[in-house]
Design a protein around this motif. Structure first.
Motif, PDB file in Angstrom:
ATOM      1  N   LEU A  49       0.859  -1.272  -0.143  1.00 19.27           N
ATOM      2  CA  LEU A  49      -0.071   0.041   0.121  1.00 19.27           C
ATOM      3  C   LEU A  49       1.015   1.080  -0.060  1.00 19.27           C
ATOM      4  CD1 LEU A  49      -2.837   1.448   0.405  1.00 19.27           C
ATOM      5  CD2 LEU A  49      -2.375   1.104   2.691  1.00 19.27           C
ATOM      6  N   THR A  50       0.721   2.052  -0.655  1.00 19.56           N
ATOM      7  CA  THR A  50       1.605   3.372  -0.982  1.00 19.56           C
ATOM      8  C   THR A  50       0.479   4.613  -0.953  1.00 19.56           C
ATOM      9  OG1 THR A  50       2.939   2.173  -2.624  1.00 19.56           O
ATOM     10  CG2 THR A  50       3.070   4.573  -2.524  1.00 19.56           C
ATOM     11  N   ILE A  51       0.933   5.313   0.124  1.00 22.13           N
ATOM     12  CA  ILE A  51       0.096   6.706   0.165  1.00 22.13           C
ATOM     13  C   ILE A  51       1.188   7.912   0.251  1.00 22.13           C
ATOM     14  CG2 ILE A  51      -1.355   7.861   1.829  1.00 22.13           C
ATOM     15  CD1 ILE A  51      -2.444   5.078   2.849  1.00 22.13           C
ATOM     16  N   GLU A  52       0.610   8.999  -0.100  1.00 22.51           N
ATOM     17  CA  GLU A  52       1.533  10.099   0.087  1.00 22.51           C
ATOM     18  C   GLU A  52       1.500  10.726   1.526  1.00 22.51           C
ATOM     19  OE1 GLU A  52       1.413  12.629  -3.345  1.00 22.51           O
ATOM     20  OE2 GLU A  52       1.924  14.338  -2.298  1.00 22.51           O
ATOM     21  N   VAL A  53       2.418  10.653   2.203  1.00 25.20           N
ATOM     22  CA  VAL A  53       2.498  11.088   3.619  1.00 25.20           C
ATOM     23  C   VAL A  53       3.380  12.502   3.569  1.00 25.20           C
ATOM     24  CG1 VAL A  53       3.104  10.748   6.043  1.00 25.20           C
ATOM     25  CG2 VAL A  53       2.006   8.905   4.408  1.00 25.20           C
ATOM     26  N   ASN A  54       2.902  13.520   4.030  1.00 23.15           N
ATOM     27  CA  ASN A  54       3.729  14.633   3.928  1.00 23.15           C
ATOM     28  C   ASN A  54       4.593  15.031   2.833  1.00 23.15           C
ATOM     29  OD1 ASN A  54       2.694  15.412   6.333  1.00 23.15           O
ATOM     30  ND2 ASN A  54       4.326  14.114   7.564  1.00 23.15           N
ATOM     31  N   GLY A  55       4.129  14.883   1.708  1.00 25.33           N
ATOM     32  CA  GLY A  55       4.775  14.963   0.370  1.00 25.33           C
ATOM     33  C   GLY A  55       5.514  13.684   0.075  1.00 25.33           C
ATOM     34  N   ARG A  56       5.763  12.645   0.949  1.00 29.40           N
ATOM     35  CA  ARG A  56       6.538  11.673   0.556  1.00 29.40           C
ATOM     36  C   ARG A  56       5.804  10.357   0.213  1.00 29.40           C
ATOM     37  NH1 ARG A  56      11.254  10.489   4.529  1.00 29.40           N
ATOM     38  NH2 ARG A  56      11.067   8.523   3.211  1.00 29.40           N
ATOM     39  N   LEU A  57       6.176   9.641  -0.842  1.00 32.64           N
ATOM     40  CA  LEU A  57       5.273   8.207  -0.796  1.00 32.64           C
ATOM     41  C   LEU A  57       5.867   7.397   0.172  1.00 32.64           C
ATOM     42  CD1 LEU A  57       5.273   7.967  -4.846  1.00 32.64           C
ATOM     43  CD2 LEU A  57       3.519   8.663  -3.306  1.00 32.64           C
ATOM     44  N   THR A  58       5.053   6.928   0.742  1.00 30.19           N
ATOM     45  CA  THR A  58       5.257   5.922   1.724  1.00 30.19           C
ATOM     46  C   THR A  58       4.750   4.520   1.446  1.00 30.19           C
ATOM     47  OG1 THR A  58       5.542   7.614   3.396  1.00 30.19           O
ATOM     48  CG2 THR A  58       5.447   5.552   4.226  1.00 30.19           C
ATOM     49  N   THR A  59       5.285   3.513   1.532  1.00 32.53           N
ATOM     50  CA  THR A  59       4.843   2.182   1.179  1.00 32.53           C
ATOM     51  C   THR A  59       5.230   1.244   2.521  1.00 32.53           C
ATOM     52  OG1 THR A  59       5.314   2.417  -1.020  1.00 32.53           O
ATOM     53  CG2 THR A  59       4.894   0.162  -0.383  1.00 32.53           C
ATOM     54  N   ARG A  60       4.004   0.534   2.622  1.00 32.53           N
ATOM     55  CA  ARG A  60       4.053  -0.792   3.804  1.00 32.53           C
ATOM     56  C   ARG A  60       3.356  -1.906   2.835  1.00 32.53           C
ATOM     57  NH1 ARG A  60       7.010   2.034   5.084  1.00 32.53           N
ATOM     58  NH2 ARG A  60       7.696   2.947   7.178  1.00 32.53           N
ATOM     59  N   VAL A  61       3.760  -3.041   3.500  1.00 36.29           N
ATOM     60  CA  VAL A  61       3.422  -4.431   2.961  1.00 36.29           C
ATOM     61  C   VAL A  61       2.009  -4.813   4.086  1.00 36.29           C
ATOM     62  CG1 VAL A  61       3.745  -6.570   2.540  1.00 36.29           C
ATOM     63  CG2 VAL A  61       5.103  -5.069   1.799  1.00 36.29           C
ATOM     64  N   PHE A  62       0.881  -5.134   3.381  1.00 37.27           N
ATOM     65  CA  PHE A  62      -0.209  -5.473   4.442  1.00 37.27           C
ATOM     66  C   PHE A  62      -1.008  -6.815   3.842  1.00 37.27           C
ATOM     67  CE2 PHE A  62      -0.189  -1.087   4.953  1.00 37.27           C
ATOM     68  CZ  PHE A  62      -0.096  -1.064   6.290  1.00 37.27           C
ATOM     69  N   THR A  63      -1.120  -7.910   4.522  1.00 35.60           N
ATOM     70  CA  THR A  63      -1.942  -9.002   4.052  1.00 35.60           C
ATOM     71  C   THR A  63      -3.379  -8.791   3.849  1.00 35.60           C
ATOM     72  OG1 THR A  63      -0.716 -10.458   5.422  1.00 35.60           O
ATOM     73  CG2 THR A  63      -2.774 -11.142   4.716  1.00 35.60           C
ATOM     74  N   VAL A  64      -4.068  -9.074   2.694  1.00 35.36           N
ATOM     75  CA  VAL A  64      -5.161  -8.948   2.453  1.00 35.36           C
ATOM     76  C   VAL A  64      -6.172  -9.540   3.534  1.00 35.36           C
ATOM     77  CG1 VAL A  64      -7.127  -8.803   0.793  1.00 35.36           C
ATOM     78  CG2 VAL A  64      -4.700  -8.342   0.151  1.00 35.36           C
ATOM     79  N   ALA A  65      -6.846  -8.917   4.482  1.00 37.03           N
ATOM     80  CA  ALA A  65      -7.376  -9.718   5.403  1.00 37.03           C
ATOM     81  C   ALA A  65      -8.913 -10.159   5.136  1.00 37.03           C
ATOM     82  CB  ALA A  65      -7.603  -8.861   6.646  1.00 37.03           C
ATOM     83  N   CYS A  66      -9.279 -10.589   3.836  1.00 34.16           N
ATOM     84  CA  CYS A  66     -10.620 -11.006   3.533  1.00 34.16           C
ATOM     85  C   CYS A  66     -10.292 -11.842   2.228  1.00 34.16           C
ATOM     86  CB  CYS A  66     -11.381  -9.966   2.934  1.00 34.16           C
ATOM     87  SG  CYS A  66     -10.893  -9.188   1.696  1.00 34.16           S
TER      88      CYS A  66
END
Ligand code: FES
Length: 327
Positions: A49-66
């Motif tokens: 999952l990648t989201i722009e946080v304070n102008g920086r793209l931040t990525t983390r990995v998550f299991t799909v929980a469904c």
């Protein structure tokens, strides 16, 4: 392009946030609606999952929980995460409002329900429950656990088990699924609960400590084991390294001193350099960059790179010589 398609980025899929809610004080559920082109997942797989946080793209990995059946029916997917107050993304997630556009990767990973006639033992530690919820949802929906029983051992700290009502609902749908909610404080270590399941196919998901315990018992019992485990950052086998040495790292024209004991990613983070990363353990490739010159050691295998230009993953690379990289 972003004016017409918010969060459009080449090589990423888009998804819209449908809802964010607290499951516990430090556990969040995020419902996303991926764009139509997103290839649906197999239960147990993860996404970045990648989201722009304070102008920086931040990525983390998550299991799909469904399960994939949930996605098929609702067009939504669900992520569940523990909020790490020191983290770069999870504290921000609780303030993301519905309709926000984010980026997700295609589903990845091989940690899925095995096709077996053996009983299945699932061992979950903390937020490691999420792939099992997804697998159980789909297995029960598709009538796949009629052949042999599935038992889940779910370890968490006292009062920190989540999704208990969903587990109860799954149990009501089939006699072949049972589960136990356990705390190490009250019920003892993981090993004590494994001895009755030597004939089963074992799956474990959780912190490295639980994985190592289950792996040791699985070896002794001769049980088949599949796993997904997480550590904050890769573990370095100090014994295989020579004396601590310091090298020069040149990146984008800047110089930094790095040693041969920690990963390049952790040293760049400590030096507050702008690095993109996700899983921190060599899976997601978000930390990949071009090494222009020098030799690195792969912390997973001990293998040395050659000195030519090549792609490396910062989270599983240590300096062995002076280096130049392009972030
Ligand atoms: S951060 Fe995922 S591979 Fe390095």
């Amino acid at each position: 392009m972003q004016q017409f398609k918010p969060a459009w980025r080449d090589g990423y899929y888009r998804a819209q946030v449908e809802a964010v809610r607290n499951l516990k004080s430090d556990m969040l559920e995020v419902i996303l609606k991926p764009e139509k082109a997103w290839p649906s997942h197999i239960a147990g797989q993860h996404i970045a999952l990648t989201i722009e946080v304070n102008g920086r793209l931040t990525t983390r990995v998550f299991t799909v929980a469904c399960g994939a059946s949930f996605h098929r029916e609702t067009k939504n997917i669900r992520l569940i995460t523990k909020v790490n107050n020191e983290g770069a993304l999870t504290p921000f997630l609780s303030s993301v409002t519905p309709s926000t556009w984010v980026n997700i990767s295609a589903p990845k990973g091989n940690f899925t329900l095995p096709n077996t006639d053996k009983p299945v033992l699932m061992v979950a530690g903390g937020s490691g429950i999420t792939p099992f919820i997804a697998m159980l949802e789909d297995a029960i929906e598709n009538n796949l656990i009629h052949r042999a029983p599935v038992h889940l051992l779910y370890f968490a700290k006292p009062n920190e088990h989540v999704l208990q009502s969903e587990l109860l609902a799954l149990r009501k749908r089939t006699n072949n699924f049972t589960f136990a909610l356990l705390t190490r404080q009250k019920d003892g270590d993981v090993e004590a609960h494994l001895s009755h399941f030597a004939d089963a196919h074992w799956l474990v998901c959780g912190p490295n400590t639980i994985y190592e315990q289950v792996q040791t018992v699985a070896k002794l019992a001769g049980a088949t084991l599949d796993s997904e485990h997480f550590a904050a950052l890769p573990i370095v086998n100090i014994g295989s390294l020579s004396e601590k040495e310091t090298f020069s790292l040149v990146h984008n024209g800047q110089h930094l001193a790095v040693n041969n004991q920690k990963s390049l990613l952790s040293q760049l983070q400590e030096a507050k350099q702008p690095v993109t990363y996700g899983c921190g353990m060599g899976i997601c490739h978000q930390c990949q960059c071009v090494k222009k010159r020098g030799v690195v050691r792969d912390t997973r295998t001990g293998e040395l790179s050659d000195s030519a230009e090549q792609l490396i993953q910062l989270c599983v690379s240590q300096a062995v010589t002076d280096l130049e990289i392009q972030l």
